[in-house]
Design an enzyme around this catalytic site. Structure first.
Site, PDB file in Angstrom:
ATOM      1  N   HIS A 256     -30.309  29.183   4.596  1.00  9.63           N
ATOM      2  CA  HIS A 256     -30.487  28.476   3.442  1.00  9.63           C
ATOM      3  C   HIS A 256     -28.967  27.115   3.132  1.00  9.63           C
ATOM      4  O   HIS A 256     -27.845  27.731   3.349  1.00  9.63           O
ATOM      5  CB  HIS A 256     -30.307  28.638   1.705  1.00  9.63           C
ATOM      6  CG  HIS A 256     -31.071  28.186   0.719  1.00  9.63           C
ATOM      7  ND1 HIS A 256     -30.093  27.268  -0.051  1.00  9.63           N
ATOM      8  CD2 HIS A 256     -32.198  27.740   0.439  1.00  9.63           C
ATOM      9  CE1 HIS A 256     -31.009  26.969  -0.749  1.00  9.63           C
ATOM     10  NE2 HIS A 256     -31.972  26.971  -0.804  1.00  9.63           N
ATOM     11  N   GLU A 313     -39.156  30.198   1.383  1.00 12.79           N
ATOM     12  CA  GLU A 313     -40.406  29.599   1.272  1.00 12.79           C
ATOM     13  C   GLU A 313     -41.233  30.221   2.553  1.00 12.79           C
ATOM     14  O   GLU A 313     -41.765  30.696   1.961  1.00 12.79           O
ATOM     15  CB  GLU A 313     -40.166  28.930   2.279  1.00 12.79           C
ATOM     16  CG  GLU A 313     -39.026  27.408   1.959  1.00 12.79           C
ATOM     17  CD  GLU A 313     -39.355  26.283   1.282  1.00 12.79           C
ATOM     18  OE1 GLU A 313     -40.838  26.785  -0.065  1.00 12.79           O
ATOM     19  OE2 GLU A 313     -39.188  25.314   1.169  1.00 12.79           O
TER      20      GLU A 313
END
Ligand SMILES: CC(C)(COP(=O)(O)OP(=O)(O)OC[C@H]1O[C@@H](n2cnc3c(N)ncnc32)[C@H](O)[C@@H]1OP(=O)(O)O)[C@@H](O)C(=O)NCCC(=O)NCCS
Length: 379
Positions: A256, A313
């Site tokens: 991320h 996700e």
């Protein structure tokens, strides 16, 4: 700051005060209007989350019931909007484009006189647009939204045409709460920019849908699901991970830009997905857990100097797949949650508005001589 100190992508630039959410990437913490995401996502109804973001406090029992009723009354779309969605579905227009068209038209058949009403209309109508579009695409007749259901349950109903079980509604509601707001991401900043001109909230949400559509913003859970389904079939997570990394590809659902530790939203959705799959007596979650463990070990070997952790996700794909939301609708489902944040940011911006108007540093030509058109050679 002088005008020549350029921050591409506005990275690291603080452009507004907000009471809506706080993202701490180092600590792996996300606070939404004063509550850790872990608390809010698990406990709140989506209506409660909306009230909190719009009013900066939790609703009383009566206020909660009133908001639920008000949103339910704003869900319908008229024949013109249905016709747009039918046409879009018939032409295989992707879901996010259809959603953008539907939202843009959603002020046609509703009372949207003030910003609050526009915010409520935008949130209430999104599931109807997505469900109607999808049912047309599947060759089914759309179903009218049901005013006796809460927001999340109705969102599933307009998609499937069937009353969802409690654990299904709760699964979607937890997801919507989890993704409702996340600092000044691109779509949220877009929404704030639109209303900063004193435009309306429906226009802001239309722009935000356009921003979310881009693969750099809302696009990763689809490929994660492909990986998970492949591993569920072969039963060989290590083989899949090694093959992906050996090909020089990135493992989707890990890493991320902001979080250096596990994305707190992944933890919330992981727990929600575990409960959901246990209720559904489906063994898919075992594959997901094993794959995550194996992937994290192999990523640590592959990039020892880099903390690559599970991101939101990964578990978004897991839970949306469990809810049987089609892959083509994953980003639209994200929009159904994030619209709560978009609208709250619009109201926050409007309450203390300053037109958003940054400057560009000119690096173009200087002192060009004007040559009449018939004398130009093309060089
Ligand atoms: C999200 C992402 C873009 C963040 O990237 P970032 O923090 O800026 O990290 P960088 O792109 O600078 O990558 C740093 C290193 O780690 C590697 N890396 C980062 N994420 C990786 C992943 N998921 N799989 C394998 N390697 C990865 C990069 O290849 C890079 O290696 P290098 O230094 O040898 O080139 C990145 O982690 C990624 O592409 N993840 C996969 C896609 C995904 O899940 N996106 C959803 C995000 S919510």
């Amino acid at each position: 700051m002088t005008p020549t100190e350029i921050r591409p992508g506005l990275e690291g630039l603080t452009v507004a005060e907000t009471r809506l959410s706080d993202v701490d990437g180092e600590a792996g913490e996300l606070v939404i209007a004063g509550f850790p995401v872990e608390t809010l996502a698990r406990k709140a109804s989506f209506e409660e989350t909306l009230f909190l973001l719009w009013n900066d406090r939790l609703p009383t029992q009566d206020e909660h019931a009133a908001l639920r009723k008000d949103l339910a009354a704003r869900r319908s779309i008229g024949p013109e909007v249905r016709a747009i969605l039918e046409r879009a579905a018939g032409e295989d227009v992707p879901a996010m484009d259809a959603l953008r068209m539907g939202v843009a038209a959603a002020s046609m058949d509703a009372e949207v006189a003030d910003h609050q009403a526009q915010a409520r209309r935008a949130v209430a109508v999104l599931p109807t647009i997505v469900g109607t579009y999808w049912r047309y695409r599947e060759g089914a007749e759309p179903v009218a939204p049901r005013s006796d259901l809460g927001h999340a349950a109705n969102a599933l109903y307009v998609l499937t045409g069937e009353s969802p079980a409690d654990h299904e509604s709760r699964g979607l509601e937890t997801y919507l709460n989890t993704v409702v707001d996340h600092g000044l991401n691109a779509s949220t900043f877009t929404a704030r920019t639109v209303v900063s001109t004193k435009s309306d909230v429906i226009s802001a949400v239309t722009g935000a849908v356009g921003a979310l559509k881009g693969p750099l913003h809302g696009g990763a859970p689809g490929p994660v699901l492909e990986d998970l389904l492949a591993v569920h079939e072969t039963g060989d997570p290590a083989g899949h991970v090694r093959e992906t990394l050996a090909a020089g590809d990135r493992l989707m659902g890990f890493g991320h830009r902001v979080y250096r530790v596990r994305d707190p939203r992944a933890a919330v959705l992981s727990a929600a997905a575990e409960a959901f799959f246990a209720e559904a007596e489906d063994d898919f979650f075992q594959t997901v857990e094993t794959y995550e463990r194996v992937a994290l070990d192999l990523l640590a070997e592959h990039k020892p100097d880099r903390d690559l952790e599970t991101n939101v996700e990964f578990y978004t794909a897991t839970i949306l797949h469990g809810l049987e939301i089609p892959r083509d609708l994953f980003t639209a489902a994200f929009a159904m949650g994030r619209v709560g944040g978009w609208t709250a940011h619009c109201l926050e911006q409007l309450a203390d508005n300053r037109l958003i108007r940054p400057v560009g540093h000119y690096v173009g030509a200087e002192d060009r001589p004007w040559i009449p058109r018939d004398e130009r050679t093309g060089n």
